[in-house]
Design a protein around this motif. Structure first.
Motif, PDB file in Angstrom:
ATOM      1  N   ALA A  27       0.819  -1.218   0.000  1.00  0.00           N
ATOM      2  CA  ALA A  27       0.000   0.000   0.000  1.00  0.00           C
ATOM      3  C   ALA A  27       0.849   1.263   0.000  1.00  0.00           C
TER       4      ALA A  27
ATOM      5  N   ILE B 243      -4.704   5.742  -6.393  1.00  0.00           N
ATOM      6  CA  ILE B 243      -5.783   6.174  -5.506  1.00  0.00           C
ATOM      7  C   ILE B 243      -6.146   7.638  -5.713  1.00  0.00           C
TER       8      ILE B 243
ATOM      9  N   ARG C  22     -11.817   9.058  -1.532  1.00  0.00           N
ATOM     10  CA  ARG C  22     -10.517   8.797  -2.146  1.00  0.00           C
ATOM     11  C   ARG C  22      -9.442   9.716  -1.575  1.00  0.00           C
TER      12      ARG C  22
ATOM     13  N   ARG D 296      -9.271  10.728   1.559  1.00  0.00           N
ATOM     14  CA  ARG D 296      -8.857  10.148   2.833  1.00  0.00           C
ATOM     15  C   ARG D 296      -7.962   8.941   2.607  1.00  0.00           C
ATOM     16  N   ALA D 297      -8.309   8.122   1.613  1.00  0.00           N
ATOM     17  CA  ALA D 297      -7.472   6.960   1.297  1.00  0.00           C
ATOM     18  C   ALA D 297      -6.100   7.417   0.800  1.00  0.00           C
ATOM     19  N   TRP D 298      -6.087   8.455  -0.034  1.00  0.00           N
ATOM     20  CA  TRP D 298      -4.831   8.989  -0.558  1.00  0.00           C
ATOM     21  C   TRP D 298      -3.967   9.556   0.564  1.00  0.00           C
TER      22      TRP D 298
ATOM     23  N   VAL E   8      -2.456   6.545   2.446  1.00  0.00           N
ATOM     24  CA  VAL E   8      -1.390   5.925   1.653  1.00  0.00           C
ATOM     25  C   VAL E   8      -0.169   6.839   1.585  1.00  0.00           C
TER      26      VAL E   8
END
Length: 266
Positions: free
Chosen positions: A197, A206, A219, A221-223, A226
């Motif tokens: 990840a 992402i 996305r 928040r995911a970015w 990561v």
């Protein structure tokens, strides 16, 4: 054209390739030794073709996962046996080439072995060991561009490793069991997911192409998550080499009968 004033001293000629007086060579040397030692151990184990499966606890070393050779133990071949059994073909021939490609093309590993083995460059402010530099635009380094595709394969293989860790919590008799081997397997899987990840390609996939983060809050928040992992990519790269070797060695030792697994449940 500017000229040197009359009587001015000429610039000193320095014969040394670098003015660095510290032990700049130590970091690439340690990296080279570490990578060489790991590759030597992994190569030896991959072609050893024994002591990879503990039937009593369903422990399968990640170096043999997924085990798809006709020579694999039937219980260890969770996804079938369809590759010819040969001493020159690894039991996990389905996954190892992609894992090797993923690691070799990783941005951190490029830096590591470029400096340690190719001397390109060996350290900051130290001249490159090659007269000409073409970057990654020509053979063979042009294949570094396959990293983004190798990332997808690494994700699938991480799923295989997760499946192995889940299956290892069921003993041969079907009962639930949990021991030190399970802890080691799960630590390895979690670290592998963290390393995967933290990959630069994952970060780009992402959120790399988003123009407005405000329109994609999930996305974003995911970015962000990561991106935080990405700052630890180098450390995770080395940690996963260690967890892979430890996991494999522990399972090999159990399979060889050197000692018994420490059981917590079952």
């Amino acid at each position: 054209m500017a000229t040197r004033p009359t009587g001015a001293k000429a610039r000193a000629e320095i014969s040394a390739k670098t003015l660095r007086t510290d032990r700049w060579w130590l970091a690439p040397l340690i990296t080279a030794v570490g990578l060489f030692a790991w590759v030597a151990y992994a190569t030896f184990r991959v072609f050893m073709q024994k002591w990879y499966w503990v039937d009593e606890y369903h422990y399968l070393t990640p170096f043999y996962s997924p085990c798809v050779s006709e020579g694999c133990e039937p219980a260890a071949a969770h996804f079938g046996r369809f590759i010819p059994d040969s001493p020159w073909i690894p039991y996990a021939a389905l996954s190892l080439p992609f894992l090797l490609l993923f690691r070799l093309t990783c941005y951190y590993y490029r830096k590591a072995y470029y400096r340690a083995f190719w001397m390109s460059p060996p350290a900051c402010a130290v001249p490159d060991g090659h007269k000409n530099y073409s970057g990654e635009t020509r053979f063979p380094l042009i294949f570094q561009n396959l990293h983004r595709y190798a990332f997808y394969a690494a994700v699938i293989i991480s799923i295989f490793n997760t499946y192995d860790a889940i299956m290892a919590m069921q003993k041969a008799n079907g009962d639930f069991g949990f021991g030190l081997g399970n802890v080691i397997l799960w630590v390895n899987v979690i670290m592998l997911w963290a390393y995967t990840a933290s990959c630069h390609s994952c970060r780009h996939i992402i959120g790399g192409r988003l123009k407005h983060f405000s329109k994609h809050p999930v996305r974003y928040r995911a970015w962000t998550f990561v991106s935080k992992l990405n700052t630890r990519h180098m450390g995770l790269a080395w940690i996963t080499l260690a967890t892979l070797a430890i996991t494999d060695f522990y399972i090999m030792a159990l399979a060889a009968g050197w000692f018994s697994d420490l059981r917590f449940v079952g």
